[in-house]
Design an enzyme around this catalytic site. Structure first.
Site, PDB file in Angstrom:
ATOM      1  N   GLY A 122       2.047   1.900  10.914  1.00 47.86           N
ATOM      2  CA  GLY A 122       2.973   3.025  10.806  1.00 47.86           C
ATOM      3  C   GLY A 122       3.614   3.434  12.115  1.00 47.86           C
ATOM      4  N   LYS A 133       0.133   4.254  -0.370  1.00 44.40           N
ATOM      5  CA  LYS A 133      -0.535   5.434   0.202  1.00 44.40           C
ATOM      6  C   LYS A 133      -0.298   6.667  -0.674  1.00 44.40           C
ATOM      7  CE  LYS A 133      -0.125   3.328   4.722  1.00 44.40           C
ATOM      8  NZ  LYS A 133      -0.194   3.495   6.145  1.00 44.40           N
ATOM      9  N   GLU A 170      -5.567  -5.458  10.358  1.00 38.89           N
ATOM     10  CA  GLU A 170      -4.574  -4.422  10.632  1.00 38.89           C
ATOM     11  C   GLU A 170      -4.924  -3.703  11.928  1.00 38.89           C
ATOM     12  OE1 GLU A 170      -2.492  -3.104   6.803  1.00 38.89           O
ATOM     13  OE2 GLU A 170      -4.285  -1.912   6.968  1.00 38.89           O
ATOM     14  N   SER A 220       3.195  -2.492  10.511  1.00 35.35           N
ATOM     15  CA  SER A 220       4.646  -2.481  10.773  1.00 35.35           C
ATOM     16  C   SER A 220       5.339  -3.804  10.447  1.00 35.35           C
ATOM     17  CB  SER A 220       4.925  -2.037  12.214  1.00 35.35           C
ATOM     18  OG  SER A 220       4.436  -0.724  12.420  1.00 35.35           O
ATOM     19  N   GLU A 238      -7.130   4.238   7.754  1.00 33.66           N
ATOM     20  CA  GLU A 238      -6.991   5.681   7.481  1.00 33.66           C
ATOM     21  C   GLU A 238      -8.245   6.223   6.797  1.00 33.66           C
ATOM     22  OE1 GLU A 238      -3.209   5.391   5.495  1.00 33.66           O
ATOM     23  OE2 GLU A 238      -2.275   4.852   7.400  1.00 33.66           O
ATOM     24  N   HIS A 248      -9.550   0.717   4.654  1.00 33.82           N
ATOM     25  CA  HIS A 248      -8.294   0.904   5.391  1.00 33.82           C
ATOM     26  C   HIS A 248      -8.582   1.803   6.595  1.00 33.82           C
ATOM     27  CE1 HIS A 248      -4.262   2.275   6.403  1.00 33.82           C
ATOM     28  NE2 HIS A 248      -3.815   1.207   5.767  1.00 33.82           N
ATOM     29  N   ASN A 269       0.867  -1.178   0.000  1.00 34.70           N
ATOM     30  CA  ASN A 269       0.000   0.000   0.000  1.00 34.70           C
ATOM     31  C   ASN A 269       0.904   1.228   0.000  1.00 34.70           C
ATOM     32  OD1 ASN A 269      -1.809   2.040   0.483  1.00 34.70           O
ATOM     33  ND2 ASN A 269      -2.376   1.371   2.552  1.00 34.70           N
TER      34      ASN A 269
HETATM   35  C1  PEP Z   1      -0.906  -0.050   6.150  1.00 34.44           C
HETATM   36  O1  PEP Z   1      -1.055   1.157   6.109  1.00 34.44           O
HETATM   37  O2  PEP Z   1      -1.710  -0.808   5.601  1.00 34.44           O
HETATM   38  C2  PEP Z   1       0.249  -0.567   6.887  1.00 34.44           C
HETATM   39  C3  PEP Z   1       0.236  -1.800   7.255  1.00 34.44           C
HETATM   40  O3  PEP Z   1       1.257   0.337   7.147  1.00 34.44           O
HETATM   41  P1  PEP Z   1       2.660   0.002   7.860  1.00 34.44           P
HETATM   42  O4  PEP Z   1       3.204  -1.252   7.234  1.00 34.44           O
HETATM   43  O5  PEP Z   1       3.522   1.190   7.568  1.00 34.44           O
HETATM   44  O6  PEP Z   1       2.383  -0.169   9.314  1.00 34.44           O
END
Ligand code: PEP
Length: 254
Positions: free
Chosen positions: A171, A11, A165, A210, A95, A93, A9
């Protein structure tokens, strides 16, 4: 055996030039036994599509409208995404849910529209830190999935991917332990099984939050973790490819 998926992703990152070279670096090292998907911003889809075409790497979008067409300023439909070569769309997601007001019902509608266009949704679920600390993770994730079952029906995840997630892990550099992730993945598979036993065995459930080259193996080794949705580490081809290779390794030994 479920073929693992590693989806990047990207973003709101990159330029036409930088996403094209990131895609070129990723396609330069094919990884067998893993479905690899890259998800740039909508405006970069055609540039990335030109690079990944005929390489085996698939193209995903980060969101799609619930509507097919009409007076929906700023939206992009799944049919339009398909025209640009997308096979997958990230839906719900955290976000989108927390920053842009995508409610459970709205996510379910987007999910339904992606399916109707013949694309594969990557439906994201996950709890906040407060919800985890309150012990309500399974309830929260169950509610998020249920919205899709209520709208689409018992086969809501027959042609879909689920990404667990935990919001507190996205993040932040704080990954769920493999045991914490496995516990929720198993519960999610159970929720799908309650609606459709066959779909539950087939559905790929990705972990996101992460994931990096150092922790991917131990996460992917868990029986209900079928790959990852990767944010930050997906922006560096070497890290992303190392995560793809971890998925291939762990799948073979599963
Ligand atoms: C995401 O935004 O889907 C995600 C998993 O981000 P990160 O790997 O940076 O935690």
């Amino acid at each position: 055996m479920r073929l693992p998926i590693v989806a990047g992703n990207w973003k709101l990152n990159g330029s036409r030039e930088s996403v094209s070279s990131l895609a070129r670096e990723i396609t330069a090292t094919p990884v067998a036994d893993v479905e690899v998907i890259v998800c740039p911003v909508a405006l970069h889809l055609s540039d990335v599509a030109a690079v990944v075409e005929n390489t085996g790497v698939k193209l995903g979008a980060q969101n799609a409208s619930a509507a097919e067409s009409g007076a929906y300023t700023g939206e992009v439909s799944s049919t339009m995404l398909a025209e640009y070569g997308c096979t997958h769309v990230i839906i719900g997601h955290s976000e989108r849910r927390s920053l842009f007001g995508d409610t459970e019902a709205a996510c379910a509608q987007r999910h339904q529209a992606v399916l109707a266009a013949g694309l594969t949704p990557i439906f994201c679920v996950g709890e906040s830190l407060e919800e985890r600390e309150a012990g309500t993770t399974v309830d929260v994730v169950g509610r998020q999935l249920q919205a899709a079952f209520d709208l689409v029906g018992s086969d809501a995840f027959s042609n879909a991917v689920i990404a667990y997630e935990p919001v507190w892990a996205i993040g932040t550099g704080k990954t769920a332990t493999p045991e914490q992730a496995q516990e929720i993945h198993e519960a999610i598979r159970g929720m799908v099984a309650a609606n459709d036993a066959e779909a539950a065995q087939a559905v790929r459930i990705l972990y996101g939050g992460s994931v990096n080259a150092g922790n991917a193996d131990e996460l992917f080794a868990k029986p209900d973790i079928d790959g990852g949705l990767i944010g930050g580490a997906a922006l560096k081809s070497a890290d992303f490819l190392a995560i793809c290779q971890a998925a291939a390794r762990q799948c073979k030994t599963a």
